[in-house]
Design a protein around this motif. Structure first.
Motif, PDB file in Angstrom:
ATOM      1  N   VAL A 148       1.084  -1.008  -0.124  1.00 16.44           N
ATOM      2  CA  VAL A 148      -0.174   0.039  -0.550  1.00 16.44           C
ATOM      3  C   VAL A 148       1.007   1.003   0.188  1.00 16.44           C
ATOM      4  N   VAL A 149       1.904   1.259   0.414  1.00 13.65           N
ATOM      5  CA  VAL A 149       2.723   2.609   0.888  1.00 13.65           C
ATOM      6  C   VAL A 149       3.500   2.719  -0.843  1.00 13.65           C
ATOM      7  N   SER A 150       3.619   1.147  -1.196  1.00 18.24           N
ATOM      8  CA  SER A 150       4.736   1.757  -2.724  1.00 18.24           C
ATOM      9  C   SER A 150       3.382   1.768  -3.532  1.00 18.24           C
ATOM     10  N   ALA A 151       2.409   1.527  -3.722  1.00 19.73           N
ATOM     11  CA  ALA A 151       1.859   2.080  -4.484  1.00 19.73           C
ATOM     12  C   ALA A 151       1.685   3.577  -4.281  1.00 19.73           C
ATOM     13  N   ASP A 152       1.019   4.130  -2.818  1.00 19.78           N
ATOM     14  CA  ASP A 152       0.898   5.117  -2.616  1.00 19.78           C
ATOM     15  C   ASP A 152       2.004   6.479  -3.544  1.00 19.78           C
ATOM     16  N   SER A 153       2.926   5.607  -3.249  1.00 20.78           N
ATOM     17  CA  SER A 153       4.491   6.634  -3.310  1.00 20.78           C
ATOM     18  C   SER A 153       4.714   6.462  -5.004  1.00 20.78           C
ATOM     19  N   ALA A 154       3.683   5.318  -5.368  1.00 18.61           N
ATOM     20  CA  ALA A 154       4.095   5.495  -7.154  1.00 18.61           C
ATOM     21  C   ALA A 154       2.554   6.419  -7.657  1.00 18.61           C
ATOM     22  N   LEU A 155       1.775   6.539  -6.782  1.00 12.84           N
ATOM     23  CA  LEU A 155       0.697   7.102  -7.385  1.00 12.84           C
ATOM     24  C   LEU A 155       1.535   8.981  -7.111  1.00 12.84           C
ATOM     25  N   ARG A 156       1.583   9.102  -5.863  1.00  9.63           N
ATOM     26  CA  ARG A 156       2.029  10.578  -6.046  1.00  9.63           C
ATOM     27  C   ARG A 156       3.018  10.928  -6.668  1.00  9.63           C
ATOM     28  N   TRP A 157       4.401  10.053  -7.335  1.00 11.34           N
ATOM     29  CA  TRP A 157       5.225  10.599  -7.790  1.00 11.34           C
ATOM     30  C   TRP A 157       4.285  10.969  -9.485  1.00 11.34           C
ATOM     31  N   ASN A 158       3.240   9.821  -9.594  1.00  9.78           N
ATOM     32  CA  ASN A 158       2.959   9.346 -11.122  1.00  9.78           C
ATOM     33  C   ASN A 158       2.065  11.534 -11.307  1.00  9.78           C
ATOM     34  N   ASN A 159       1.210  11.329 -10.095  1.00 10.66           N
ATOM     35  CA  ASN A 159       0.824  12.701  -9.861  1.00 10.66           C
ATOM     36  C   ASN A 159       1.769  14.099 -10.389  1.00 10.66           C
ATOM     37  N   ASN A 160       2.380  14.224  -9.974  1.00  8.20           N
ATOM     38  CA  ASN A 160       3.844  14.819  -9.516  1.00  8.20           C
ATOM     39  C   ASN A 160       4.206  14.961 -10.850  1.00  8.20           C
ATOM     40  N   MET A 161       4.659  14.061 -11.836  1.00  7.87           N
ATOM     41  CA  MET A 161       5.280  13.956 -13.174  1.00  7.87           C
ATOM     42  C   MET A 161       4.149  14.876 -14.015  1.00  7.87           C
ATOM     43  N   ALA A 162       2.730  14.357 -14.166  1.00 10.23           N
ATOM     44  CA  ALA A 162       1.849  14.606 -14.577  1.00 10.23           C
ATOM     45  C   ALA A 162       1.408  16.473 -14.406  1.00 10.23           C
ATOM     46  N   VAL A 163       1.711  16.445 -13.209  1.00  8.64           N
ATOM     47  CA  VAL A 163       1.552  18.087 -13.715  1.00  8.64           C
ATOM     48  C   VAL A 163       2.843  18.604 -13.836  1.00  8.64           C
ATOM     49  N   VAL A 164       4.143  18.275 -13.534  1.00  3.05           N
ATOM     50  CA  VAL A 164       5.224  19.397 -14.160  1.00  3.05           C
ATOM     51  C   VAL A 164       5.428  18.652 -15.769  1.00  3.05           C
ATOM     52  N   ILE A 165       4.907  17.906 -16.233  1.00  5.43           N
ATOM     53  CA  ILE A 165       4.557  17.589 -17.732  1.00  5.43           C
ATOM     54  C   ILE A 165       4.046  18.578 -18.791  1.00  5.43           C
ATOM     55  N   PHE A 166       2.147  19.039 -17.801  1.00  8.04           N
ATOM     56  CA  PHE A 166       1.722  20.391 -18.077  1.00  8.04           C
ATOM     57  C   PHE A 166       1.830  21.203 -18.116  1.00  8.04           C
ATOM     58  N   THR A 167       2.511  20.928 -17.080  1.00  5.96           N
ATOM     59  CA  THR A 167       3.060  22.602 -16.393  1.00  5.96           C
ATOM     60  C   THR A 167       3.784  23.406 -18.019  1.00  5.96           C
ATOM     61  N   LEU A 168       5.051  22.009 -18.550  1.00  8.68           N
ATOM     62  CA  LEU A 168       5.810  22.615 -19.287  1.00  8.68           C
ATOM     63  C   LEU A 168       5.183  22.937 -20.424  1.00  8.68           C
ATOM     64  N   ILE A 169       4.768  22.207 -21.026  1.00 11.42           N
ATOM     65  CA  ILE A 169       3.846  22.600 -22.115  1.00 11.42           C
ATOM     66  C   ILE A 169       2.639  23.566 -22.392  1.00 11.42           C
ATOM     67  N   SER A 170       2.297  23.609 -21.305  1.00  6.67           N
ATOM     68  CA  SER A 170       1.449  24.446 -21.400  1.00  6.67           C
ATOM     69  C   SER A 170       2.320  26.409 -21.578  1.00  6.67           C
ATOM     70  N   TYR A 171       4.245  25.955 -20.544  1.00  8.28           N
ATOM     71  CA  TYR A 171       5.016  26.742 -20.892  1.00  8.28           C
ATOM     72  C   TYR A 171       5.149  27.359 -22.433  1.00  8.28           C
ATOM     73  N   ASP A 172       5.287  26.147 -22.830  1.00  5.59           N
ATOM     74  CA  ASP A 172       5.716  25.734 -24.123  1.00  5.59           C
ATOM     75  C   ASP A 172       4.778  26.149 -25.276  1.00  5.59           C
ATOM     76  N   TYR A 173       3.253  25.945 -25.356  1.00  8.75           N
ATOM     77  CA  TYR A 173       2.124  27.209 -26.069  1.00  8.75           C
ATOM     78  C   TYR A 173       2.756  28.423 -25.630  1.00  8.75           C
ATOM     79  N   ILE A 174       2.233  28.969 -24.516  1.00 12.09           N
ATOM     80  CA  ILE A 174       2.550  30.314 -23.866  1.00 12.09           C
ATOM     81  C   ILE A 174       3.436  30.839 -24.953  1.00 12.09           C
TER      82      ILE A 174
END
Length: 73
Positions: free
Chosen positions: A7-33
């Protein structure tokens, strides 16, 4: 009660995945702007052609698809 290691491992993996999704979305948005002014000048401000349609399809279909997938999951 100590949480199960899986459970701890799955929670950590989901948190990392969500953080990476936010980073990628931010970079793509910055490029579009950053590129929007050039896009208006070179694509929207000229006569429509097949290349204009292809450029817009490639540029925005991926973004649209990513948002649809993110909302559905």
């Amino acid at each position: 009660m100590v949480p199960d290691q899986d459970v701890v491992s799955a929670d950590s993996a989901l948190r990392w995945n969500n953080n990476m999704a936010v980073v990628i979305f931010t970079l793509i948005s910055y490029d579009y702007i950053l590129q929007f002014e050039k896009e208006v000048k070179f694509v929207w401000g000229r006569k429509w052609s097949l290349m204009s349609y292809l450029y817009l399809a490639v540029r925005y279909f991926g973004l649209f698809l990513a948002m649809v997938c993110a909302c559905c999951m």
